[in-house]
Design an enzyme around this catalytic site. Structure first.
Site, mmCIF file in Angstrom:
data_model
loop_
_atom_site.group_PDB
_atom_site.id
_atom_site.type_symbol
_atom_site.label_atom_id
_atom_site.label_comp_id
_atom_site.label_asym_id
_atom_site.label_seq_id
_atom_site.Cartn_x
_atom_site.Cartn_y
_atom_site.Cartn_z
ATOM 1 N N LYS A 69 50.631 14.308 12.175
ATOM 2 C CA LYS A 69 50.911 15.746 12.293
ATOM 3 C C LYS A 69 52.383 16.068 12.496
ATOM 4 O O LYS A 69 52.738 17.191 12.785
ATOM 5 C CB LYS A 69 50.102 16.312 13.461
ATOM 6 C CG LYS A 69 48.613 16.162 13.244
ATOM 7 C CD LYS A 69 47.806 16.716 14.382
ATOM 8 C CE LYS A 69 46.331 16.416 14.108
ATOM 9 N NZ LYS A 69 45.470 16.670 15.251
ATOM 10 N N THR A 79 49.752 0.820 4.399
ATOM 11 C CA THR A 79 48.502 1.576 4.354
ATOM 12 C C THR A 79 47.359 0.627 4.027
ATOM 13 O O THR A 79 47.499 -0.232 3.141
ATOM 14 C CB THR A 79 48.484 2.749 3.341
ATOM 15 O OG1 THR A 79 47.136 3.182 3.169
ATOM 16 C CG2 THR A 79 49.038 2.405 1.980
ATOM 17 N N ARG A 111 40.778 -0.087 10.493
ATOM 18 C CA ARG A 111 42.202 -0.005 10.826
ATOM 19 C C ARG A 111 42.546 -0.752 12.106
ATOM 20 O O ARG A 111 43.719 -0.898 12.437
ATOM 21 C CB ARG A 111 42.618 1.461 10.981
ATOM 22 C CG ARG A 111 42.569 2.221 9.704
ATOM 23 C CD ARG A 111 43.590 3.311 9.578
ATOM 24 N NE ARG A 111 43.860 4.099 10.720
ATOM 25 C CZ ARG A 111 43.813 5.437 10.755
ATOM 26 N NH1 ARG A 111 43.447 6.096 9.661
ATOM 27 N NH2 ARG A 111 44.138 6.094 11.827
ATOM 28 N N ARG A 124 19.395 2.546 4.538
ATOM 29 C CA ARG A 124 20.183 2.870 5.739
ATOM 30 C C ARG A 124 21.649 2.929 5.351
ATOM 31 O O ARG A 124 22.055 2.328 4.355
ATOM 32 C CB ARG A 124 20.014 1.782 6.804
ATOM 33 C CG ARG A 124 18.623 1.632 7.324
ATOM 34 C CD ARG A 124 18.291 2.747 8.324
ATOM 35 N NE ARG A 124 17.074 2.468 9.040
ATOM 36 C CZ ARG A 124 15.847 2.747 8.597
ATOM 37 N NH1 ARG A 124 15.683 3.302 7.411
ATOM 38 N NH2 ARG A 124 14.790 2.456 9.343
ATOM 39 N N ASP A 157 44.950 1.555 2.519
ATOM 40 C CA ASP A 157 44.417 2.038 1.237
ATOM 41 C C ASP A 157 45.013 1.310 0.024
ATOM 42 O O ASP A 157 44.435 1.344 -1.059
ATOM 43 C CB ASP A 157 44.707 3.541 1.075
ATOM 44 C CG ASP A 157 44.167 4.367 2.222
ATOM 45 O OD1 ASP A 157 43.281 3.872 2.938
ATOM 46 O OD2 ASP A 157 44.640 5.499 2.416
ATOM 47 N N GLY A 186 39.849 4.659 2.338
ATOM 48 C CA GLY A 186 40.635 4.457 1.120
ATOM 49 C C GLY A 186 41.171 5.728 0.508
ATOM 50 O O GLY A 186 41.880 5.696 -0.489
ATOM 51 N N GLY A 195 52.903 5.161 4.854
ATOM 52 C CA GLY A 195 52.328 5.277 3.516
ATOM 53 C C GLY A 195 53.047 6.343 2.709
ATOM 54 O O GLY A 195 54.204 6.680 3.001
ATOM 55 N N HIS A 216 37.122 3.790 11.422
ATOM 56 C CA HIS A 216 38.376 3.233 11.936
ATOM 57 C C HIS A 216 38.282 1.772 12.327
ATOM 58 O O HIS A 216 39.310 1.171 12.667
ATOM 59 C CB HIS A 216 38.897 4.086 13.094
ATOM 60 C CG HIS A 216 39.277 5.458 12.639
ATOM 61 N ND1 HIS A 216 38.372 6.477 12.513
ATOM 62 C CD2 HIS A 216 40.466 5.951 12.204
ATOM 63 C CE1 HIS A 216 38.987 7.557 12.046
ATOM 64 N NE2 HIS A 216 40.253 7.261 11.852
ATOM 65 N N THR A 229 54.646 9.304 4.649
ATOM 66 C CA THR A 229 55.885 8.916 5.337
ATOM 67 C C THR A 229 57.037 8.771 4.337
ATOM 68 O O THR A 229 58.173 9.170 4.611
ATOM 69 C CB THR A 229 55.653 7.583 6.090
ATOM 70 O OG1 THR A 229 54.609 7.792 7.036
ATOM 71 C CG2 THR A 229 56.897 7.088 6.802
HETATM 72 O O1 F6P Z 1 45.278 6.327 4.900
HETATM 73 C C1 F6P Z 1 44.577 5.536 5.797
HETATM 74 C C2 F6P Z 1 43.270 6.185 6.185
HETATM 75 O O2 F6P Z 1 42.599 5.317 7.053
HETATM 76 C C3 F6P Z 1 42.392 6.598 5.013
HETATM 77 O O3 F6P Z 1 41.726 5.530 4.433
HETATM 78 C C4 F6P Z 1 41.512 7.622 5.681
HETATM 79 O O4 F6P Z 1 41.007 8.557 4.755
HETATM 80 C C5 F6P Z 1 42.444 8.287 6.638
HETATM 81 O O5 F6P Z 1 43.501 7.386 6.896
HETATM 82 C C6 F6P Z 1 41.788 8.703 7.921
HETATM 83 O O6 F6P Z 1 42.734 9.322 8.719
HETATM 84 P P1 F6P Z 1 42.460 9.800 10.197
HETATM 85 O O7 F6P Z 1 42.365 8.606 11.071
HETATM 86 O O8 F6P Z 1 43.656 10.602 10.532
HETATM 87 O O9 F6P Z 1 41.198 10.570 10.190
#
Ligand code: F6P
Length: 369
Positions: free
Chosen positions: A79, A142, A292, A283, A144, A187, A119, A289, A122
């Protein structure tokens, strides 16, 4: 901002979503910087910290022992775009330009350059700040993997590792209970995580943003497997995938973000449609996350270290406005503006796609073009 001046002081920030390997890059920048007599300022929470003037000195002790740590010791934010700064006025969000403040802080901190790890968002901001006279070097991050200018972004391998392990685990219940298991990956508008994780995990169907899918083809594939005695199927769907007759699924919108759209939810829809149209018990799991988080894979630790050490060399040599990139097995540099010119997406002629097709994976379409 004098030209040709010896680089003595570097700022470093991590922008956008966090990602395994960020700390390894910070370490890769800071250690050689210190060895070369430079001081390093860690700017907190990405560009937000640059606008608000929040930073802390990074000494060797701060970057020691962080190689294997997930996240970022500097914090990050989606942000803090200085050119798209959300300000609350009378309970309403107003978007203003705070780039001049970002430049003022850069000068007040006496920085000779900033290394921006992030990414495409940025890199876009970095390019605009560079146009205003700031010295910037980029490092592509990233999960992605959607930056055209580099073969791979760091973080992608770690995310693919998580998806692969998750699919391995889902196979257990899928085969015990004869179910269809749908797994949704991240992604954004690129299908790399689903493609690579899906191939590595042995998924039966891959649904990617690049190839809008036909519901009938999805039903046909799971029913065919069922008839052939394979009583389970794994569907790996990227969050940005959409059916040929429908729209991308948006979970939420947040005006404060540079890109207000938050994707997510297609996995649930796919599971429901499969149950309703095939009668097979289905299912879904949204990995979110988890992709990540955690420690970077060895591949990402090495790539991040190479990117970081390369980036600080670029800065010392005053090669500004450039981003480190992987080409084959070499780290090279590309102009940031070239790096953001095009998003890297999956194409039908990609060798990974062709290999997936050759082992019987369906992309939910008649023919890939
Ligand atoms: O760009 C990385 C990413 O994890 C995307 O794959 C995903 O759409 C986005 O960020 C999610 O962002 P946030 O954590 O801000 O919801």
């Amino acid at each position: 901002m004098a030209k040709g001046k010896k680089v003595k002081r570097i700022g470093i920030l991590t922008g956008g979503g966090d990602c395994p390997g960020l700390n390894a890059v910070i370490r890769g920048v800071a250690k050689p910087a210190h060895d070369n007599g430079l001081s390093v300022l860690g700017i907190l929470d990405g560009f937000e910290g640059l606008v608000e003037g929040r930073g802390r000195e990074l000494y060797n002790k701060d970057v020691s022992g962080i190689l294997a740590q997930g996240g970022t010791i500097l914090g990050s934010s989606n942000k803090g775009d200085p050119f798209h700064w959300p300000e609350e006025v009378d309970g309403k969000i107003k978007i203003v330009d705070r780039s001049a403040q970002a430049i003022r802080n850069y000068e007040a901190w006496d920085l000779d350059a900033i290394i921006a790890i992030g990414g495409d968002g940025t890199m876009h901001i970095s390019k605009q700040l560079a146009d205003m006279g700031m010295n910037v070097v980029g490092v592509p991050k990233t999960i992605d993997n959607d930056l055209e200018a580099t073969d791979v972004t760091f973080g992608h391998d770690s995310a693919v590792f998580v998806v692969t392990e998750a699919i391995d685990r889902l196979h257990t219940t899928a085969s015990s209970h004869h179910r269809v298991m749908v797994i949704e990956t991240m992604g954004r508008y690129a299908g790399w995580i689903a493609l690579h994780g899906g191939i590595a995990g042995g998924a039966d169907i891959l649904l990617l943003p690049e190839f809008p899918f036909d519901w009938e083809k999805v039903y046909d594939k799971v029913l065919h497997r069922h008839m052939m005695g394979k009583r389970f199927s794994i569907v790996c769907v990227a969050e940005g995938a959409k059916p040929q007759d429908g729209e991308i699924v948006v979970r939420a919108k947040d005006k404060k973000r540079t890109d207000p759209i938050q994707l997510g939810g297609i996995g649930e829809l796919v599971a429901k449609k499969i149950t309703d149209n095939t009668g097979l018990e289905t299912r879904y799991t949204i990995l979110g996350h988890l992709q990540r988080g955690g420690s970077p894979t060895p591949y990402d630790r090495i790539l991040s270290t190479k990117f970081g050490t390369y980036a600080i060399n670029l800065a010392i040599k005053r090669k500004f406005g450039r981003m480190a990139a992987l080409k084959g097995s070499e780290i090279v540099s590309v102009r940031i503006e070239d790096a953001i010119a095009k998003q890297k997406v999956v194409t039908a002629d990609n060798q990974d796609v062709q290999a997936a097709l050759a082992v019987g994976i369906s992309f939910g379409v008649e023919n890939l073009e």
